[in-house]
Design a protein around this motif. Structure first.
Motif, PDB file in Angstrom:
ATOM      1  N   ASP A   1      33.684  67.227  11.023  1.00  0.00           N
ATOM      2  CA  ASP A   1      35.023  66.897  11.497  1.00  0.00           C
ATOM      3  C   ASP A   1      35.103  67.214  12.987  1.00  0.00           C
ATOM      4  N   GLY A   2      35.649  66.273  13.740  1.00  0.00           N
ATOM      5  CA  GLY A   2      35.813  66.476  15.178  1.00  0.00           C
ATOM      6  C   GLY A   2      34.636  66.009  16.018  1.00  0.00           C
ATOM      7  N   ASP A   3      33.555  65.558  15.376  1.00  0.00           N
ATOM      8  CA  ASP A   3      32.385  65.060  16.125  1.00  0.00           C
ATOM      9  C   ASP A   3      32.649  63.669  16.712  1.00  0.00           C
ATOM     10  N   PHE A   4      31.871  63.337  17.727  1.00  0.00           N
ATOM     11  CA  PHE A   4      31.825  61.970  18.261  1.00  0.00           C
ATOM     12  C   PHE A   4      30.352  61.582  18.263  1.00  0.00           C
ATOM     13  N   ALA A   5      30.019  60.484  17.606  1.00  0.00           N
ATOM     14  CA  ALA A   5      28.612  60.080  17.598  1.00  0.00           C
ATOM     15  C   ALA A   5      28.488  58.577  17.818  1.00  0.00           C
ATOM     16  N   PHE A   6      27.492  58.214  18.600  1.00  0.00           N
ATOM     17  CA  PHE A   6      27.111  56.811  18.732  1.00  0.00           C
ATOM     18  C   PHE A   6      26.029  56.525  17.695  1.00  0.00           C
ATOM     19  N   VAL A   7      26.111  55.373  17.052  1.00  0.00           N
ATOM     20  CA  VAL A   7      25.036  54.913  16.175  1.00  0.00           C
ATOM     21  C   VAL A   7      24.419  53.703  16.858  1.00  0.00           C
ATOM     22  N   VAL A   8      23.139  53.818  17.192  1.00  0.00           N
ATOM     23  CA  VAL A   8      22.472  52.717  17.885  1.00  0.00           C
ATOM     24  C   VAL A   8      21.251  52.257  17.084  1.00  0.00           C
ATOM     25  N   GLY A   9      20.767  51.090  17.424  1.00  0.00           N
ATOM     26  CA  GLY A   9      19.589  50.560  16.726  1.00  0.00           C
ATOM     27  C   GLY A   9      19.601  49.051  16.829  1.00  0.00           C
ATOM     28  N   SER A  10      18.430  48.455  16.750  1.00  0.00           N
ATOM     29  CA  SER A  10      18.360  47.010  16.957  1.00  0.00           C
ATOM     30  C   SER A  10      18.945  46.275  15.752  1.00  0.00           C
ATOM     31  N   SER A  11      19.116  44.981  15.917  1.00  0.00           N
ATOM     32  CA  SER A  11      19.672  44.153  14.858  1.00  0.00           C
ATOM     33  C   SER A  11      18.787  44.245  13.608  1.00  0.00           C
TER      34      SER A  11
ATOM     35  N   LEU B   1      38.414  56.138  23.103  1.00  0.00           N
ATOM     36  CA  LEU B   1      37.864  56.732  21.873  1.00  0.00           C
ATOM     37  C   LEU B   1      37.540  58.206  22.083  1.00  0.00           C
ATOM     38  N   ARG B   2      37.052  58.526  23.275  1.00  0.00           N
ATOM     39  CA  ARG B   2      36.736  59.935  23.568  1.00  0.00           C
ATOM     40  C   ARG B   2      38.008  60.780  23.595  1.00  0.00           C
ATOM     41  N   SER B   3      39.089  60.224  24.191  1.00  0.00           N
ATOM     42  CA  SER B   3      40.299  61.053  24.250  1.00  0.00           C
ATOM     43  C   SER B   3      40.930  61.193  22.864  1.00  0.00           C
ATOM     44  N   ILE B   4      40.780  60.161  22.033  1.00  0.00           N
ATOM     45  CA  ILE B   4      41.260  60.263  20.644  1.00  0.00           C
ATOM     46  C   ILE B   4      40.464  61.355  19.923  1.00  0.00           C
ATOM     47  N   ASN B   5      39.153  61.370  20.189  1.00  0.00           N
ATOM     48  CA  ASN B   5      38.284  62.386  19.593  1.00  0.00           C
ATOM     49  C   ASN B   5      38.683  63.794  20.058  1.00  0.00           C
ATOM     50  N   GLU B   6      39.058  63.895  21.331  1.00  0.00           N
ATOM     51  CA  GLU B   6      39.454  65.215  21.841  1.00  0.00           C
ATOM     52  C   GLU B   6      40.714  65.736  21.158  1.00  0.00           C
ATOM     53  N   CYS B   7      41.497  64.826  20.609  1.00  0.00           N
ATOM     54  CA  CYS B   7      42.691  65.253  19.858  1.00  0.00           C
ATOM     55  C   CYS B   7      42.342  65.588  18.406  1.00  0.00           C
ATOM     56  N   GLY B   8      41.055  65.519  18.038  1.00  0.00           N
ATOM     57  CA  GLY B   8      40.650  66.018  16.726  1.00  0.00           C
ATOM     58  C   GLY B   8      40.119  64.984  15.749  1.00  0.00           C
ATOM     59  N   THR B   9      40.257  63.682  16.056  1.00  0.00           N
ATOM     60  CA  THR B   9      39.778  62.657  15.129  1.00  0.00           C
ATOM     61  C   THR B   9      38.264  62.478  15.291  1.00  0.00           C
ATOM     62  N   THR B  10      37.559  62.435  14.189  1.00  0.00           N
ATOM     63  CA  THR B  10      36.117  62.189  14.223  1.00  0.00           C
ATOM     64  C   THR B  10      35.898  60.704  14.587  1.00  0.00           C
TER      65      THR B  10
END
Ligand code: ADP
Length: 230
Positions: free
Chosen positions: A27-37, A180-189
């Motif tokens: 909870d509270g993390d921010f993650a990018f998911v990357v990878g090719s098609s 999205l980062r500022s939303i995350n800073e308010c606590g949303t994963t």
């Protein structure tokens, strides 16, 4: 929280889309998911939303064990998640306000709550001047902000953004990720799927790289934007 324990997905065609995935997003993390098609990113998202089931392993999302979750409980799971798509998916005949309010109307939220909550989330995404506009009157970046307001209005624990910058001007992509980062800073994963490596390098943070159905790496990198890097 999202947790995958030894999760594999084999489609009925025989394609192994995910293979022994172990992953924890607190909870509270921010993650990018990357990878090719074809790497398995959409399959991962579909599992979290219980659009598909794991062939093997356990998927836990916001307190729900998805392999044990009955069909009737799926709406309760989905109410804990806000999703933003690449193609915005706004209703063209509705104003910005109505597009956002609609989400609360379908779950029978009280009118008084709708009247206070909707303007609040519209202001969070910086669109207070556009509340009466229709989607066609907005830029791509603005439409994606509406989609974000719609995803947020129900106060979800988790936001999934599936290639949210894929259809917008590259310069505006940074604004969407900032938001999205500022939303995350308010606590949303926040879990953001992207193939835009420049964005990921700029912002840094946790990067989960999927390759051929496996996690190739899952690491925190510093961003090139010094103010943002942690
Ligand atoms: P990505 O989102 O990273 O592009 P996907 O999760 O869509 O990757 O796909 C992973 C693999 O599973 C690919 O080989 C793809 O062709 C296959 N696949 C995806 N959806 C289905 C499906 N409904 N039926 C059969 N194979 C599928």
């Amino acid at each position: 929280m999202v947790e995958f324990k030894d999760v594999s997905v084999t489609y009925s065609s025989g394609v192994d889309a995910l293979n022994g995935i172990n992953l924890k997003i607190k909870d509270g993390d921010f993650a990018f998911v990357v990878g090719s098609s074809g790497a398995g990113k959409s399959t991962l998202i579909k599992l979290i939303l219980k659009e598909i089931d794991a062939t093997e392993g356990t998927v836990l999302v916001n307190g729900f064990n998805l392999s044990k979750l009955r069909r009737g409980k799926v709406p309760a799971l989905r109410r804990t998640i806000g999703v933003v798509f690449q193609d915005f998916r706004l209703i063209p005949t509705m104003t910005v306000y109505e597009n956002v309010a609609f989400v609360l109307r379908v779950i029978d939220a009280p009118a008084k709550y709708i009247r206070s909550r909707v303007p609040y989330v519209i202001s969070l995404v910086g669109l207070e001047d556009k509340a009466k506009s229709y989607p066609t009157e907005l830029s791509g970046g603005e439409q994606q902000r509406v989609a974000l307001a719609r995803a947020l209005v129900n106060d979800p624990k988790l936001i999934i953004a599936d290639e949210p910058t894929g259809n917008i001007d590259p310069a505006l992509s940074y604004e969407i990720v900032d938001l999205l980062r500022s939303i995350n800073e308010c606590g949303t994963t926040v879990l953001m799927v992207t193939h835009e490596h420049d964005l990921v390098r700029y912002f840094g943070g946790r990067i989960i790289n999927i390759n051929k159905g496996e996690i190739a790496f899952d690491e925190v990198i510093g961003g090139t934007n010094r103010n943002e890097s942690k």
